[in-house]
Enzyme design. Structure first.
Site, PDB file in Angstrom:
ATOM      1  N   LYS A 223       0.833  -1.208   0.000  1.00  0.00           N
ATOM      2  CA  LYS A 223       0.000   0.000   0.000  1.00  0.00           C
ATOM      3  C   LYS A 223       0.864   1.252   0.000  1.00  0.00           C
ATOM      4  CE  LYS A 223      -3.983   1.896   2.530  1.00  0.00           C
ATOM      5  NZ  LYS A 223      -4.863   1.691   3.711  1.00  0.00           N
ATOM      6  N   CYS A 381      34.852  19.106  32.810  1.00  0.00           N
ATOM      7  CA  CYS A 381      34.649  20.535  32.603  1.00  0.00           C
ATOM      8  C   CYS A 381      34.177  21.207  33.896  1.00  0.00           C
ATOM      9  CB  CYS A 381      33.689  20.775  31.435  1.00  0.00           C
ATOM     10  SG  CYS A 381      33.764  22.471  30.775  1.00  0.00           S
ATOM     11  N   HIS A 507      36.522  17.765  27.337  1.00  0.00           N
ATOM     12  CA  HIS A 507      35.374  16.867  27.172  1.00  0.00           C
ATOM     13  C   HIS A 507      35.810  15.574  26.478  1.00  0.00           C
ATOM     14  CE1 HIS A 507      31.952  19.509  28.325  1.00  0.00           C
ATOM     15  NE2 HIS A 507      32.814  20.479  28.008  1.00  0.00           N
ATOM     16  N   GLU A 509      34.408  12.763  26.348  1.00  0.00           N
ATOM     17  CA  GLU A 509      33.299  11.976  25.802  1.00  0.00           C
ATOM     18  C   GLU A 509      33.129  12.148  24.298  1.00  0.00           C
ATOM     19  OE1 GLU A 509      31.271  15.843  27.310  1.00  0.00           O
ATOM     20  OE2 GLU A 509      33.009  14.598  27.776  1.00  0.00           O
TER      21      GLU A 509
END
Length: 548
Positions: A223, A381, A507, A509
């Site tokens: 459809k 930080c 930072h 990460e």
């Protein structure tokens, strides 16, 4: 010639265009292709750097100092695509560039309009990524089809195929197929309307990726294919992933998405090796240990505010074959309810970055709790700055020690502005930003984690440790284990009288990947695993505090 893939979204926002784009990039890289990714955002801010995390999640920083959309974090975690400031443009940046050109007279007196001037500028930033070193550019268009803000970007990518050639462009539309409980069926009408809006603009999607809670039946796919004018094999089911986002690329591969792209562009269509990603999921499903980490932040209730933090913790868990239960703890809640109640039983405590005074004392209390109970601690930080404040007050004995960000009249400003930051009035793009070198002290936890004496990490902050207090801190057992190579700035502090207490100004990460955990996070999690192995089995945090 460079091929271009455009990813759009319809029906609702937050469908996962960023994850989808990143997954496509990963699958194409596994086919040996050189890929670049780009996000075009429709908001008028020049970049997300001045936006609240509640508005737009975390601000993801690149090596070159660009403050960008959090989706670029997905791009870097999933692929090896080199990202620069050219990987993220906003409406604000586009209009600012055009207005500056008009002020310089570059349009030779012409009337400056959305078409062609704004759309030409958008096309130019897309073209910029295509070069002889790139096989495929994936451009994600932020927002939702039908929003007025997105129209210039959609018009630009429509025009793009006219000059680049339709054979070199592919349009992927991500849409929602909702399940109506009352009718007990999936509804395809929203997808039909969304594609209809794209076709009104002049874009016919080549592939539809359908987000859904339930499996799409063959009839549903037929459809959608019929009413949206795409081949049935190009209707890709993307069922919600409750277990891990790292299932997404494997799911798309199982649905032959990368095969369709390779067929369209004439790329090799052989099998690809996804063993590494399959092993990640196997590790997540079959952990050898289980630990708990408390993330104490002022935006804890908004998961996207610390997106890269949570991902980096998961990556460290993968590296150590450990399942990590993350407790999202509001720092303000610690101020009112106490660290003992909210942090008891955790194997590690992490205090991330942030801006503004709200919740600062809760962070300081959490750090004191970790220090006094020998709980592995990682500060990032603002977390590092709060660690310095806590140490100054409670170990060195400097009553009233604080940061000049929060207390301009503090008798002991252990955290302060650099001279070059004191006269800055514009907030956007004026902090210490981007990747910078750091020299490590041999024998420190940081040095053991990285295995190198020189590292390079990304920064995003304005305040620094006040060098006037170095000697006092060192006498009381605080080691300055990471410094700017010229020794002028403190980058890492460690508590010598603690099993694992490390706080960093940068930072880390932002450089973590599921296939390669960031060294500090891996070392932090390892210390938490050691603590768990020595603690009583019933020392886990309660269900209530784990999600506070």
């Amino acid at each position: 010639m460079t091929k271009h893939i455009f990813v759009t979204g319809g029906v609702v926002s937050s469908l996962g265009k960023g994850l989808t784009s990143a997954s496509i990039g990963m699958l194409l890289e596994q086919r040996g292709l050189r890929v670049k990714l780009q996000k075009l955002d429709p908001y008028i801010n020049v970049d997300p750097g001045t936006m609240s995390p509640y508005q737009h999640g975390e601000v993801y920083v690149l090596d070159d100092g660009s403050e960008t959309d959090l989706d670029l974090g997905h791009y870097e975690r999933f692929t090896n695509s080199p990202l620069t400031r050219d990987a993220n443009y906003t409406t604000g940046q586009i209009y600012l560039s055009v207005i500056n050109k008009e002020r310089r007279g570059e349009f030779l007196g012409k009337t400056v309009q959305v078409i062609p001037h704004i759309t030409n500028e958008i096309k130019s930033v897309i073209e910029k990524l295509g070069d002889e070193e790139t096989d495929v550019v994936i451009t994600e268009i932020g927002g939702t089809v039908g929003d007025i803000e997105s129209q210039p970007f959609l018009e630009a990518i429509r025009q793009f195929s006219l000059t680049a050639g339709k054979e070199n462009c592919l349009y992927i539309h991500l849409t929602l197929v909702p399940y109506l409980k009352a009718a007990a069926e999936l509804k395809t009408k929203p997808t039909q309307h969304s594609v209809g809006q794209l076709r009104e603009i002049g874009i016919q999607p080549d592939i539809l990726i359908c987000r859904t809670e339930r499996n799409l039946s063959h009839d549903d796919r037929e459809k959608i294919a019929l009413f949206c004018n795409v081949p049935i094999e190009a209707v890709i089911e993307e069922k919600d992933k409750d277990f891990s986002i790292y299932e997404v690329p494997l799911s798309l591969h199982e649905n032959r998405l990368d095969h369709l792209i390779a067929k369209k562009f004439g790329f090799p269509r052989g099998d690809i090796d996804l063993t590494q990603w399959q092993e990640i999921l196997h590790t997540l499903r079959n952990p050898e240990t289980e630990i708990s980490i408390a993330v104490v932040g002022k935006y804890a209730e908004h998961k996207d505010a610390y997106k890269s933090i949570y991902e980096a913790i998961d990556h460290a868990g993968i590296a150590h074959r450990s399942q990590i239960r993350i407790g999202r703890i509001q720092s303000e809640a610690i101020e009112s309810e106490g660290a003992e109640r909210l942090l008891s039983g955790y194997d590690g405590i992490l205090v991330p970055g942030g801006f503004g005074e709200r919740g600062i004392e809760g962070k300081v209390d959490a750090i004191r709790y970790a220090r006094e109970r020998d709980i592995p601690f990682l500060g990032i930080c603002l977390g590092m700055q709060c660690a310095a404040i806590e140490f100054a007050r409670n170990v060195v004995g400097l009553e009233g020690a604080h940061s000049t960000e929060f207390s301009k009249d503090s008798p002991h400003p252990v955290i302060c502005l650099l001279d070059e930051q004191k006269n800055i009035t514009d907030k956007g793009g004026t902090m210490r930003l981007g990747a910078q070198d750091c020299s490590l002290v041999p024998g420190s936890h940081a040095h053991e984690a990285y295995g190198h004496e020189s590292i390079n990490e990304r920064h995003r902050h304005r305040y620094e440790f006040n060098n006037k207090y170095r000697e006092q801190f060192a006498k009381h057992g605080l080691r300055f284990s990471g410094l700017k190579p010229d020794g002028s700035l403190v980058e890492i502090i460690e508590n010598e009288n603690h099993p694992w207490f490390v706080a960093v100004q940068f930072h880390p990460e932002f450089k973590s990947k599921p296939i390669k955990a960031q060294p500090l996070f891996a070392s932090f999690v390892a210390a938490a695993i050691v603590r768990r192995s020595k603690s009583a089995p019933n020392a886990s945090p309660s269900e209530e505090t784990a999600e506070t």
